[in-house]
Design an enzyme around this catalytic site. Structure first.
Site, PDB file in Angstrom:
ATOM      1  N   ALA A  90       0.563  -0.783  -0.033  1.00  0.00           N
ATOM      2  CA  ALA A  90       0.205   0.160   0.034  1.00  0.00           C
ATOM      3  C   ALA A  90       1.405   1.224  -0.156  1.00  0.00           C
ATOM      4  CB  ALA A  90      -0.743   0.391   1.318  1.00  0.00           C
ATOM      5  N   ASN A 272       4.490   7.799   3.666  1.00  0.00           N
ATOM      6  CA  ASN A 272       3.078   7.412   2.531  1.00  0.00           C
ATOM      7  C   ASN A 272       1.479   8.290   2.428  1.00  0.00           C
ATOM      8  OD1 ASN A 272       1.499   6.738   4.905  1.00  0.00           O
ATOM      9  ND2 ASN A 272       1.040   5.308   4.411  1.00  0.00           N
ATOM     10  N   PRO A 273       1.040   8.345   1.724  1.00  0.00           N
ATOM     11  CA  PRO A 273      -0.009   9.696   1.679  1.00  0.00           C
ATOM     12  C   PRO A 273      -1.102   9.297   3.083  1.00  0.00           C
ATOM     13  CG  PRO A 273      -0.247   7.793  -0.508  1.00  0.00           C
ATOM     14  CD  PRO A 273       0.448   7.377   0.654  1.00  0.00           C
ATOM     15  N   CYS A 274      -1.704   8.654   3.838  1.00  0.00           N
ATOM     16  CA  CYS A 274      -1.956   8.357   4.900  1.00  0.00           C
ATOM     17  C   CYS A 274      -0.958   9.193   5.623  1.00  0.00           C
ATOM     18  CB  CYS A 274      -3.666   7.468   5.255  1.00  0.00           C
ATOM     19  SG  CYS A 274      -4.034   7.362   3.468  1.00  0.00           S
ATOM     20  N   GLY A 275       0.061   8.809   6.479  1.00  0.00           N
ATOM     21  CA  GLY A 275       0.706   9.635   7.184  1.00  0.00           C
ATOM     22  C   GLY A 275       1.592   8.736   7.751  1.00  0.00           C
ATOM     23  N   GLU A 276       1.246   6.920   8.049  1.00  0.00           N
ATOM     24  CA  GLU A 276       1.282   5.970   8.827  1.00  0.00           C
ATOM     25  C   GLU A 276       3.134   6.433   8.918  1.00  0.00           C
ATOM     26  OE1 GLU A 276      -0.643   5.985   6.731  1.00  0.00           O
ATOM     27  OE2 GLU A 276      -1.547   4.263   6.559  1.00  0.00           O
ATOM     28  N   PRO A 421      -5.304   3.666   8.598  1.00  0.00           N
ATOM     29  CA  PRO A 421      -6.162   3.841   8.267  1.00  0.00           C
ATOM     30  C   PRO A 421      -7.671   2.388   8.134  1.00  0.00           C
ATOM     31  CG  PRO A 421      -5.141   4.919   7.405  1.00  0.00           C
ATOM     32  CD  PRO A 421      -4.321   3.980   7.575  1.00  0.00           C
ATOM     33  N   THR A 422      -7.139   2.079   7.716  1.00  0.00           N
ATOM     34  CA  THR A 422      -8.010   0.760   7.323  1.00  0.00           C
ATOM     35  C   THR A 422      -9.312   0.955   6.795  1.00  0.00           C
ATOM     36  OG1 THR A 422      -8.783   0.004   9.658  1.00  0.00           O
ATOM     37  CG2 THR A 422      -6.794  -0.599   8.837  1.00  0.00           C
ATOM     38  N   GLY A 423      -9.298   1.961   6.353  1.00  0.00           N
ATOM     39  CA  GLY A 423     -10.724   2.495   5.618  1.00  0.00           C
ATOM     40  C   GLY A 423     -11.150   1.410   4.924  1.00  0.00           C
ATOM     41  N   THR A 424     -11.011   0.873   4.440  1.00  0.00           N
ATOM     42  CA  THR A 424     -11.414  -0.725   3.852  1.00  0.00           C
ATOM     43  C   THR A 424     -11.537  -1.688   4.031  1.00  0.00           C
ATOM     44  OG1 THR A 424      -9.893   0.575   1.361  1.00  0.00           O
ATOM     45  CG2 THR A 424     -12.580  -0.829   1.251  1.00  0.00           C
ATOM     46  N   ILE A 425     -10.140  -2.168   4.216  1.00  0.00           N
ATOM     47  CA  ILE A 425     -10.387  -3.068   4.993  1.00  0.00           C
ATOM     48  C   ILE A 425     -11.182  -3.299   6.229  1.00  0.00           C
ATOM     49  CG2 ILE A 425      -8.055  -3.628   3.767  1.00  0.00           C
ATOM     50  CD1 ILE A 425      -6.903  -3.429   6.700  1.00  0.00           C
TER      51      ILE A 425
HETATM   52  P1  ADP Z   1      -6.907   0.295   2.574  1.00  0.00           P
HETATM   53  O1  ADP Z   1      -7.589  -0.520   4.158  1.00  0.00           O
HETATM   54  O2  ADP Z   1      -7.440  -0.211   1.168  1.00  0.00           O
HETATM   55  O3  ADP Z   1      -5.894  -1.215   3.057  1.00  0.00           O
HETATM   56  P2  ADP Z   1      -6.019   2.370   4.634  1.00  0.00           P
HETATM   57  O4  ADP Z   1      -7.304   3.022   4.138  1.00  0.00           O
HETATM   58  O5  ADP Z   1      -6.041   1.365   5.616  1.00  0.00           O
HETATM   59  O6  ADP Z   1      -6.138   1.145   3.071  1.00  0.00           O
HETATM   60  O7  ADP Z   1      -4.566   2.907   3.749  1.00  0.00           O
HETATM   61  C1  ADP Z   1      -3.614   2.262   4.112  1.00  0.00           C
HETATM   62  C2  ADP Z   1      -2.703   2.921   3.078  1.00  0.00           C
HETATM   63  O8  ADP Z   1      -2.482   2.411   1.819  1.00  0.00           O
HETATM   64  C3  ADP Z   1      -2.478   4.889   2.282  1.00  0.00           C
HETATM   65  O9  ADP Z   1      -1.661   5.161   3.691  1.00  0.00           O
HETATM   66  C4  ADP Z   1      -1.749   4.606   1.361  1.00  0.00           C
HETATM   67  O10 ADP Z   1      -0.814   4.755   1.796  1.00  0.00           O
HETATM   68  C5  ADP Z   1      -2.771   3.382   0.819  1.00  0.00           C
HETATM   69  N1  ADP Z   1      -3.993   4.047  -0.326  1.00  0.00           N
HETATM   70  C6  ADP Z   1      -4.970   3.795   0.236  1.00  0.00           C
HETATM   71  N2  ADP Z   1      -5.928   4.181  -0.380  1.00  0.00           N
HETATM   72  C7  ADP Z   1      -5.223   4.326  -1.238  1.00  0.00           C
HETATM   73  C8  ADP Z   1      -5.827   4.812  -2.807  1.00  0.00           C
HETATM   74  N3  ADP Z   1      -7.223   5.205  -2.978  1.00  0.00           N
HETATM   75  N4  ADP Z   1      -5.533   4.640  -4.023  1.00  0.00           N
HETATM   76  C9  ADP Z   1      -3.986   4.266  -3.370  1.00  0.00           C
HETATM   77  N5  ADP Z   1      -3.444   4.446  -1.840  1.00  0.00           N
HETATM   78  C10 ADP Z   1      -4.159   3.734  -1.330  1.00  0.00           C
END
Ligand code: ADP
Length: 574
Positions: A90, A272-276, A421-425
């Site tokens: 990621a 990375n994009p979300c800073g973690e 952030p675990t936005g999708t997982i």
């Molecule tokens: P997920 O839940 O989809 O695994 P996270 O929300 O935990 O992802 O995000 C973890 C990292 O994944 C982010 O900090 C970023 O590096 C990458 N990421 C998240 N969303 C995107 C996106 N739309 N495009 C590219 N990379 C992303």
């Protein structure tokens, strides 16, 4: 093997983005086959280290690890393992050098990474300031912000092969001569939309803020001072912009580098994009998260943490994530080399807020902070021990002997823990995201035939059932409208104290929770500090200073209603 508790919502997400499809877009892979594709691919790696390994058994173990919803790897692993693309990480950081060739190489590399579902971070600090001379053409340089717009446009154009649009982090050091333009570059919400931006703050700068003195602006080419600014004024400007719309965030560069375990490889300049996930240029990292709601066991009176199950889960997860490094098909050779030299992994947690609800502990309490300390401390120690055991079998990470860890036990991975952030997982696992509090306890969903359905957080719903309030539609609608139960008098006070949402929690308590997790995390913690709409600039300033004092590696804030296209509006979700 059955797949436990997977929700309707999770099934929708999986079908849309994760399960295999044919050329016409028909789903050709069941959920079970999808998890099997991942577990088989990741388990096969064991044979590289031990030709007697029973990879079938390991695959069963990984399959159960995921389908019990105890653990999920980051999205690219679920999407791409066992498929042609095979890119599993990621997080990436790419360097941006101060020449046309280097800038556009980086644009190209970012596009390749976005196509595979990864996110990219960049520091633009090496680019010469706008107005500086360009020798070969006799012209003047246009500066970091103008080039960020090129990266942004390229990201817009690459739609990630139907998976997800790219995400970027853009960093500029606070002592770059273009810092004022950078602070302002996202003041308009429609600009540079594919970037989160953060100011790279130095200790020197924080000291100048404290002493209310000027600090030097440094020419990136010559390394000499070319001007100076009042540190307090710049700090206030950052606060003002963040107050207005949440951008920019800040990261504490010297702290990232204090924890850089291989300083011989250069400085960490971006996350990375979300800073973690702070990374070296060309380094990548794969993340995974333990679902804490599955780490609880029932007692006579409620729930408690099952530390044996947590230990087992962490051991399996570290094994899984280390295998991902081997199974990964990297987008560039140099990324493969850099990543394999440190073998960083980022194991974190999700479902923290939900676990607290089940334990009936308010998020904003001393007890919650103490538990965060205990749980993350346990995960960090267990994770490091698991990595050390892997090092005995598989060897330490190649740069171990020149790393800052060399005096201690050999490690397989230069870093082990990260809070994503675990936005999708977290949607797949059906739990609250990362270490964030619950954002809102209920939503109104408009069904296609025009009827409305109120969707209530299941843990709250269970509580309402025990109180005999679960059938009260007016009450449920009110929760959806307000997002919180804080003001609903029919619900007993002690229940309202436990079921707090992001907006009921004071910024200082958000930060203290972030700091509690950061204390036991090698990399960083993804966390948004929520402010009410009425919060002042002074409140934001105070939060920044507290985060600095408490040892956080960065801060992201968001004041309610300050961005038009707010993703989740309380009470207005379709
Ligand atoms: P997920 O839940 O989809 O695994 P996270 O929300 O935990 O992802 O995000 C973890 C990292 O994944 C982010 O900090 C970023 O590096 C990458 N990421 C998240 N969303 C995107 C996106 N739309 N495009 C590219 N990379 C992303």
């Amino acid at each position: 093997m059955a797949i436990s508790d997977i929700s309707e919502n999770a099934l929708k997400v999986l079908e849309k983005r994760y399960q295999g499809k044919d050329e016409d877009g028909n789903v050709v892979e069941s959920v079970e086959q999808m998890f099997r594709r991942v577990s088989d691919t990741i388990a096969r790696v064991d044979a590289n280290f031990d030709n007697t390994a029973d990879t079938g058994k390991v695959s069963d173990e990984f399959f159960e690890l995921m389908t019990s919803l105890r653990f999920m790897p980051n999205s690219p692993t679920l999407m791409n393992a066992g498929r042609t693309l095979g890119q599993l990480s990621a997080c990436f950081v790419l360097p941006v050098g101060d020449s046309m060739e280097e800038i556009f190489d980086s644009v190209k590399n970012a596009a390749l990474i976005h196509k595979s579902g990864g996110g990219t971070g960049f520091s633009f600090s090496r680019l010469r300031q706008s107005g500086a001379s360009v020798k070969s053409t006799g012209g003047v340089a246009s500066g970091p912000v103008s080039f960020m717009k090129v990266f942004n446009a390229a990201t817009e154009a690459v739609k990630q092969g139907g998976t997800r649009r790219g995400a970027n982090m853009g960093i500029l050091r606070v002592d770059h001569p273009d810092i004022l333009e950078f602070i302002d570059c996202k003041a308009n919400n429609s600009d540079i939309t594919n970037f989160n931006i953060s100011i790279g703050i130095t200790e020197k700068f924080m000291q100048a803020v404290e002493e209310q003195t000027d600090y030097d602006l440094i020419d990136p080419k010559s390394g000499t001072a070319v001007g100076h600014l009042s540190a307090v004024k710049v700090f206030e400007l950052i606060v003002d912009h963040a107050w207005k719309n949440g951008e920019p965030g800040i990261i504490f560069l010297d702290r990232l580098n204090r924890d850089n375990v291989v300083p011989s490889q250069g400085e960490i300049e971006s996350t990375n994009p979300c800073g973690e996930q702070p990374l070296l240029p060309y380094e990548s990292c794969n993340l995974g998260s333990v679902n804490l709601t599955k780490m609880l066991r029932r007692t006579l009176t409620g729930y408690e943490f099952d530390f044996r199950l947590l230990e087992q889960t962490v051991n399996e997860a570290v094994h899984f994530l280390d295998n991902v490094i081997e199974a990964n098909n990297y987008p560039l050779d140099i990324i493969a080399e850099t990543t394999r030299a440190t073998r960083k992994i980022g194991l974190g947690v999700m479902g923290w807020a939900d676990a607290l609800l089940m334990l009936e502990i308010p998020y904003n309490s001393e007890e919650a902070i103490r538990l965060a300390d205990k749980v993350m401390g346990f995960i960090n120690n267990t994770g490091h021990a698991a990595s050390a055991r892997l090092a005995e079998k598989r060897g330490s990470f190649p740069l171990f002997s020149v790393s800052t860890l060399r005096e201690g036990p050999a490690m397989r991975n230069a870093t082990v823990t990260t809070i994503a952030p675990t936005g999708t997982i977290s949607m797949i696992a059906g739990c609250s995201s990362g270490v964030e509090p619950v954002f809102a306890y209920a939503f109104v969903r408009n069904i296609m035939d025009g009827t409305e359905m109120v969707e209530v957080n299941p843990i709250l719903m269970h509580k309402l059932e025990t109180l005999g309030l679960d059938k009260d539609r007016a009450l449920l609608k009110r929760i959806a409208r307000e997002g919180t139960i804080a003001h609903i008098e029919e619900i007993p006070q002690e229940v309202r104290d436990v079921f707090v949402c992001a907006h009921d929690i004071r910024p200082v308590d958000h930060i203290r929770m972030q700091a509690a997790f950061q204390n036991h995390t090698d990399n960083a913690v993804s966390k948004t500090v929520n402010f009410p709409k009425e919060a002042t600039r002074g409140d934001v300033r105070e939060a920044y200073l507290l985060a600095y004092e408490e040892g956080c590696k960065g801060v992201t804030i968001y004041r309610d209603g300050s961005r038009e296209e707010q993703v989740l509006n309380i009470g207005e979700v379709n």
